[in-house]
Each structure stands twice: as structure tokens, then as C-alpha cells.
Design a protein around this motif. Structure first.
Motif, PDB file in Angstrom:
ATOM      1  N   ASN A 142       0.837  -1.193   0.000  1.00 51.39           N
ATOM      2  CA  ASN A 142       0.000   0.000   0.000  1.00 51.39           C
ATOM      3  C   ASN A 142       0.875   1.248   0.000  1.00 51.39           C
ATOM      4  OD1 ASN A 142      -1.890   2.026   0.528  1.00 51.39           O
ATOM      5  ND2 ASN A 142      -2.052   1.512   2.683  1.00 51.39           N
ATOM      6  N   LEU A 165      -0.698   4.246  -0.779  1.00 50.80           N
ATOM      7  CA  LEU A 165      -1.670   5.337  -0.717  1.00 50.80           C
ATOM      8  C   LEU A 165      -1.266   6.322   0.366  1.00 50.80           C
ATOM      9  CD1 LEU A 165      -4.879   3.179  -1.052  1.00 50.80           C
ATOM     10  CD2 LEU A 165      -3.953   4.726  -2.784  1.00 50.80           C
ATOM     11  N   GLY A 182      -4.916   6.160   2.414  1.00 45.53           N
ATOM     12  CA  GLY A 182      -4.360   4.942   3.006  1.00 45.53           C
ATOM     13  C   GLY A 182      -5.185   4.448   4.181  1.00 45.53           C
ATOM     14  N   SER A 205       2.352  -0.926   4.366  1.00 42.78           N
ATOM     15  CA  SER A 205       2.068   0.457   3.968  1.00 42.78           C
ATOM     16  C   SER A 205       3.346   1.275   3.976  1.00 42.78           C
ATOM     17  CB  SER A 205       1.040   1.080   4.910  1.00 42.78           C
ATOM     18  OG  SER A 205      -0.191   0.409   4.797  1.00 42.78           O
ATOM     19  N   LEU A 234       1.991   5.668   5.356  1.00 47.10           N
ATOM     20  CA  LEU A 234       1.185   6.034   6.523  1.00 47.10           C
ATOM     21  C   LEU A 234       2.095   6.666   7.561  1.00 47.10           C
ATOM     22  CD1 LEU A 234      -1.164   2.956   7.099  1.00 47.10           C
ATOM     23  CD2 LEU A 234      -1.724   5.141   6.028  1.00 47.10           C
TER      24      LEU A 234
END
Length: 146
Positions: free
Chosen positions: A52, A54, A59, A80, A83
Motif C-alpha cells: 500500500n 496510498l 491509506g 504500507s 502512513l
């Protein structure tokens, strides 16, 4: 978008090197709030891990929607890349249990006296102007020094 394509190429090259393959990608505009189509594909593919990249609230929304769709980290953990600590705070508790996050620094851990982030000129100036309760991130510090 170019940044994300570069990240994808680097990840894919490294996965191929260890004998894994990149099962698919999904790019979205910042601020997107509906990941149902991407999550449907993820559920069908049943990946070993979800990567991820995002940013910000996107996110957070993606992780929350994964959990609502029962795509849980015991089967497909999410790694992630973007983040930050403020986003993690909004995902407290069970939502992040089993997921992975990569960051250069987390302010609550790096904010201790003696750390590079806490003792930086930027950090001292920022907290003097905006208050000691404000979080300083590695991204903010990098932008300041750039």
C-alpha cells in the motif's frame, strides 16, 4: 504518479529476484474514498501480501475498507509505505494489528531527547512556533532542509 510507477518497478524487480511475482496494481487519485473495485480484485487474487503506497486519508480509508471486507492480515497482511503517525493514530487498535508499516522515523519514538529528529534545528524552531504538542515528521524535516 511517476513516483508510484518507479516504486512499482523497484518492487517488481526485487520480487522477481526472489521468485515472487507482482499480482496486480491499482493507482488512485489522492483523496479517493471508494476502494471496493480494488478490494474485490484483491479478494479474488488472495495475495500473500498487499503493498500500500496510498497517501494520507486514502491509506486510512483503504485499510478500513479492507477490514470491513474481511481481508484480514492473518491471510493477506498489508505493508504500507506512506502512513505517517497521524494516520496510524486514526487506525488505533485492532485495525492495524498484523499489518506492517515502513517509515524512516515515527515522531513519538524519535521525539525523545537525543534523537536526530528531536534535536534538529527544524524541530526546535517548529515546536517553538507551533507548540510542543505538534508532531514533526521526517518528511517535514526533509522538506525544510531541501
Amino acid at each position: 504518479m511517476i513516483f508510484l510507477k518507479v516504486i512499482e518497478a523497484i518492487i517488481e524487480a526485487n520480487l522477481n529476484r526472489i521468485g515472487w511475482n507482482l499480482g496486480g496494481t491499482y493507482f488512485s487519485p489522492v483523496g479517493e474514498v471508494d476502494y471496493s473495485a480494488a478490494i474485490k480484485k484483491i479478494k479474488k487474487a488472495r495475495p500473500q501480501i498487499i503493498l500500500n503506497a496510498l497517501v494520507g486519508d486514502s491509506g486510512v480509508t483503504f485499510i478500513q475498507q479492507l477490514h470491513r471486507a474481511k481481508v484480514l492480515p492473518n491471510k493477506s497482511p498489508t505493508l504500507s509505505f506512506a502512513l505517517g503517525e497521524s494516520e496510524l493514530m486514526s487506525l488505533r487498535g485492532e485495525a492495524m494489528s498484523g499489518h506492517l508499516v515502513t517509515r524512516a522515523l515515527l515522531p513519538s519514538l524519535a521525539g525523545k531527547k537525543g534523537s536526530a529528529l528531536a534535536d534538529s534545528t527544524f524541530s526546535r524552531r517548529f515546536r517553538s512556533k507551533y507548540g510542543t504538542h505538534r508532531m514533526v515528521s521526517d518528511t517535514m524535516q526533509s522538506a525544510y532542509y531541501s
